[in-house]
Design an enzyme around this catalytic site. Structure first.
Site, PDB file in Angstrom:
ATOM      1  N   HIS A   1      -8.072   8.907   6.521  1.00 44.24           N
ATOM      2  CA  HIS A   1      -7.816  10.331   6.327  1.00 44.24           C
ATOM      3  C   HIS A   1      -6.812  10.793   7.363  1.00 44.24           C
ATOM      4  O   HIS A   1      -6.842  10.318   8.503  1.00 44.24           O
ATOM      5  CB  HIS A   1      -9.120  11.124   6.477  1.00 44.24           C
ATOM      6  CG  HIS A   1      -9.029  12.497   5.921  1.00 44.24           C
ATOM      7  ND1 HIS A   1      -8.538  13.553   6.648  1.00 44.24           N
ATOM      8  CD2 HIS A   1      -9.331  12.987   4.697  1.00 44.24           C
ATOM      9  CE1 HIS A   1      -8.554  14.627   5.898  1.00 44.24           C
ATOM     10  NE2 HIS A   1      -9.028  14.322   4.711  1.00 44.24           N
TER      11      HIS A   1
ATOM     12  N   ASP B   1     -14.077  10.848  -0.951  1.00 44.09           N
ATOM     13  CA  ASP B   1     -13.867  10.239  -2.266  1.00 44.09           C
ATOM     14  C   ASP B   1     -14.533   8.884  -2.435  1.00 44.09           C
ATOM     15  O   ASP B   1     -14.595   8.367  -3.545  1.00 44.09           O
ATOM     16  CB  ASP B   1     -12.363  10.076  -2.524  1.00 44.09           C
ATOM     17  CG  ASP B   1     -11.689  11.412  -2.687  1.00 44.09           C
ATOM     18  OD1 ASP B   1     -12.301  12.287  -3.305  1.00 44.09           O
ATOM     19  OD2 ASP B   1     -10.574  11.588  -2.184  1.00 44.09           O
TER      20      ASP B   1
HETATM   21  N1  ACO Z   1      -6.517   0.947   3.666  1.00 40.40           N
HETATM   22  C1  ACO Z   1      -5.813   0.133   4.502  1.00 40.40           C
HETATM   23  N2  ACO Z   1      -5.029   0.568   5.495  1.00 40.40           N
HETATM   24  C2  ACO Z   1      -4.931   1.897   5.654  1.00 40.40           C
HETATM   25  C3  ACO Z   1      -5.619   2.816   4.844  1.00 40.40           C
HETATM   26  C4  ACO Z   1      -6.447   2.292   3.818  1.00 40.40           C
HETATM   27  N3  ACO Z   1      -7.112   3.098   2.993  1.00 40.40           N
HETATM   28  N4  ACO Z   1      -5.329   4.067   5.217  1.00 40.40           N
HETATM   29  C5  ACO Z   1      -4.485   3.968   6.241  1.00 40.40           C
HETATM   30  N5  ACO Z   1      -4.242   2.650   6.515  1.00 40.40           N
HETATM   31  C6  ACO Z   1      -3.405   2.131   7.611  1.00 40.40           C
HETATM   32  C7  ACO Z   1      -1.927   2.267   7.264  1.00 40.40           C
HETATM   33  O1  ACO Z   1      -1.426   1.102   6.644  1.00 40.40           O
HETATM   34  C8  ACO Z   1      -1.313   2.495   8.614  1.00 40.40           C
HETATM   35  O2  ACO Z   1      -1.199   1.262   9.262  1.00 40.40           O
HETATM   36  P1  ACO Z   1       0.015   1.004  10.310  1.00 40.40           P
HETATM   37  O3  ACO Z   1      -0.186   1.980  11.411  1.00 40.40           O
HETATM   38  O4  ACO Z   1      -0.175  -0.408  10.724  1.00 40.40           O
HETATM   39  O5  ACO Z   1       1.274   1.255   9.541  1.00 40.40           O
HETATM   40  C9  ACO Z   1      -2.379   3.307   9.369  1.00 40.40           C
HETATM   41  O6  ACO Z   1      -3.628   2.959   8.749  1.00 40.40           O
HETATM   42  C10 ACO Z   1      -2.165   4.803   9.297  1.00 40.40           C
HETATM   43  O7  ACO Z   1      -1.992   5.137   7.921  1.00 40.40           O
HETATM   44  P2  ACO Z   1      -1.120   6.363   7.427  1.00 40.40           P
HETATM   45  O8  ACO Z   1      -0.855   6.209   5.976  1.00 40.40           O
HETATM   46  O9  ACO Z   1       0.065   6.519   8.338  1.00 40.40           O
HETATM   47  O10 ACO Z   1      -2.104   7.551   7.696  1.00 40.40           O
HETATM   48  P3  ACO Z   1      -2.000   8.962   7.084  1.00 40.40           P
HETATM   49  O11 ACO Z   1      -2.804   9.842   7.960  1.00 40.40           O
HETATM   50  O12 ACO Z   1      -0.601   9.348   6.820  1.00 40.40           O
HETATM   51  O13 ACO Z   1      -2.673   8.776   5.624  1.00 40.40           O
HETATM   52  C11 ACO Z   1      -4.208   8.672   3.851  1.00 40.40           C
HETATM   53  C12 ACO Z   1      -3.919   9.191   5.275  1.00 40.40           C
HETATM   54  C13 ACO Z   1      -3.038   9.008   2.918  1.00 40.40           C
HETATM   55  C14 ACO Z   1      -5.444   9.388   3.322  1.00 40.40           C
HETATM   56  C15 ACO Z   1      -4.437   7.150   3.906  1.00 40.40           C
HETATM   57  O14 ACO Z   1      -5.494   6.846   4.786  1.00 40.40           O
HETATM   58  C16 ACO Z   1      -4.695   6.549   2.526  1.00 40.40           C
HETATM   59  O15 ACO Z   1      -3.737   6.266   1.795  1.00 40.40           O
HETATM   60  N6  ACO Z   1      -6.015   6.360   2.137  1.00 40.40           N
HETATM   61  C17 ACO Z   1      -6.342   5.885   0.840  1.00 40.40           C
HETATM   62  C18 ACO Z   1      -6.254   7.018  -0.166  1.00 40.40           C
HETATM   63  C19 ACO Z   1      -7.406   8.007  -0.024  1.00 40.40           C
HETATM   64  O16 ACO Z   1      -8.562   7.646   0.092  1.00 40.40           O
HETATM   65  N7  ACO Z   1      -7.046   9.308  -0.076  1.00 40.40           N
HETATM   66  C20 ACO Z   1      -8.021  10.380  -0.022  1.00 40.40           C
HETATM   67  C21 ACO Z   1      -7.794  11.249   1.166  1.00 40.40           C
HETATM   68  S1  ACO Z   1      -9.079  12.452   1.255  1.00 40.40           S
HETATM   69  C22 ACO Z   1      -8.675  13.619   0.118  1.00 40.40           C
HETATM   70  O17 ACO Z   1      -7.566  13.844  -0.274  1.00 40.40           O
HETATM   71  C23 ACO Z   1      -9.801  14.364  -0.406  1.00 40.40           C
END
Ligand code: ACO
Length: 428
Positions: free
Chosen positions: A306, A363
């Site tokens: 998140h 979720d």
């Molecule tokens: N699985 C694996 N790796 C992940 C995940 C995941 N679900 N989420 C983040 N990471 C990793 C990224 O690859 C990144 O790694 P790095 O630093 O080595 O490049 C690091 O963690 C940070 O990730 P970001 O995408 O930069 O974090 P951000 O805060 O921008 O994204 C997000 C948050 C979009 C929710 C992300 O965690 C994600 O895509 N999760 C899966 C989708 C999801 O569950 N969305 C629901 C959000 S809650 C809602 O909307 C109600």
């Protein structure tokens, strides 16, 4: 509010900027005059360090896993309140007295019907249309049907349009579902609760009496509470940005629905359940965990991670408990829940997820419950939109009633060609 100052050194010159203090949470450096004073913009794609507005609605402490609506912890609201009461709280700032709650619920119930011509609107869609496509279209189209509540400078219009949106969203979502399965639309029954009425419009048929199962009604109501608002997330910011130009509330909420649809936001519950089904059995979990960790594989664990929470999402805790209650009430089990529990445990014990502070979000478990209740995955995000409508309208109202409100207009770091002369096609 701005007793403190922060000195920023820009291009070797020191500039003072006010530091604003909220009631809780980090202070904010007020850089509204940065460009005027320094000729420089800030660069913050994705708004990772930018407070886009002032708000008194919802507070999140991502490090501690805290979520408060008007100061009340989400866990307490989910356990002790009702969705109607939370709607009242979000719109009015305080919990209602009994009479106020009764009056509010009565008002909402009197706006549940749709203009009859809107039914024809549905018939223009293909039967396999995604419910979110229908929601975007139909909610935007409300602007064409309710002209008497689109004057945004009139507080009474804003109130009526807010009530209409909250009241009509269950009808709109249920009709999207009915259309997709070829069943007749069910008119609202105002003798039922907001949530009971939605269940009946979704799962009832005109040929039979529909009995609302109290445990399912309670679980569904709780799911609505858990999704009611979440500070300045992508869809809420979209609603605010659309509204900042003076667009009418129905158009703004349609914009919010469009943003919520994406798999990184509201669409994650659909993707999370699809992922759990694809994993299938617990023995396949390690393979998917390895894929999520592989930088060359675009796969992510859906329902994990998140932008704000770097701790357990407090809504996920309630969701996990609610899964058990729904399974018990309906006397069902789903192997996917066992897969989810084991996946969570393995991920939480894996250094990759620990170091990046990736925890289950709201979720991760919501799809398991919604599926047990009988919703197809395509309806999950539509339910999220239904519940989030109160947050969107509360945030929109807060913005419009702010005397200092201006149109949202970010700037950019331009990296394209500098000025050059047009060359006629035969000379290129
Ligand atoms: N699985 C694996 N790796 C992940 C995940 C995941 N679900 N989420 C983040 N990471 C990793 C990224 O690859 C990144 O790694 P790095 O630093 O080595 O490049 C690091 O963690 C940070 O990730 P970001 O995408 O930069 O974090 P951000 O805060 O921008 O994204 C997000 C948050 C979009 C929710 C992300 O965690 C994600 O895509 N999760 C899966 C989708 C999801 O569950 N969305 C629901 C959000 S809650 C809602 O909307 C109600």
């Amino acid at each position: 509010m701005a007793d403190k100052q922060s000195q920023l050194n820009v291009g070797g010159e020191a500039f003072d900027f006010p530091v604003l203090e909220g009631s809780t949470g980090p202070d904010v450096v007020d850089i509204r005059k940065l460009y005027g004073s320094t000729g420089k913009f800030t660069f913050d794609p994705g708004y990772k360090s930018t407070a886009s507005c002032e708000s008194a609605l919802t507070y999140i402490d991502g490090a501690e896993g805290i979520l408060l609506h008007r100061g009340y912890p989400i866990g307490q609201l989910a356990e002790q309140s009702s969705f109607m009461e939370v709607c009242y709280l979000m719109l009015n700032g305080e919990l209602p007295q009994q009479q106020e709650l009764d009056d509010f619920s009565w008002t909402i119930s009197r706006h549940t019907m749709l203009h009859e011509q809107l039914a024809s609107f549905y018939k223009g869609f293909r039967r396999d249309a995604h419910p979110m496509a229908i929601m975007c279209g139909v909610v935007g189209a409300l602007s064409a049907f309710y002209h008497d509540s689109t004057d945004i400078s009139d507080p009474e219009h804003r109130k009526i349009s807010s009530h209409r949106l909250i009241a009509k969203m269950p009808t709109i979502a249920a009709m999207a579902y009915k259309f997709s399965i070829g069943q007749p639309f069910m008119y609202p029954d105002n003798s039922l609760s907001y949530t009971g009425n939605f269940l009946r419009m979704t799962f009832g048929v005109p040929a039979e009496r529909y009995e609302v199962v109290p445990a399912v009604e309670k679980a569904m109501d709780r799911i609505f509470i858990l999704h009611a608002d979440h500070e300045q997330n992508a869809s809420t910011s979209t609603v605010r940005l659309a509204g900042s130009s003076g667009a009418n509330p129905f158009a703004c909420i349609a914009a919010g629905i469009a943003c919520l649809w994406g798999p990184a936001h509201g669409g994650a519950n659909e993707s999370a359940l699809n992922m759990l089904r694809e994993i299938g059995t617990p023995d396949r979990i390690p393979h998917y965990i390895e894929r999520a960790k592989d930088k060359n594989d675009p796969f992510r664990l859906m329902g994990f991670g998140h932008r704000v929470y770097k701790n357990y999402d407090p809504r996920a805790t309630v969701m996990q408990k609610t899964v058990r209650e729904v399974f018990e009430a309906l006397n069902v089990t789903d192997p996917v829940f066992e897969t989810a529990l084991q996946l969570e445990e393995m991920a939480l014990n894996d250094p990759y997820f620990q170091e990046k502070k990736l925890f289950p979000n709201v979720d991760f478990y919501s799809g398991v419950i919604l599926s047990a209740i009988g919703f197809p995955t395509t309806m999950f995000t539509a339910l999220f939109a239904l519940a989030r409508t109160v947050g969107w309208v509360a945030q929109w109202n807060e913005m419009i009633s702010d005397p200092g409100q201006v149109i949202g207009r970010p700037r950019q770091l331009y990296t394209g060609p500098t000025q050059r002369d047009y060359v006629p096609v035969d000379q290129r």
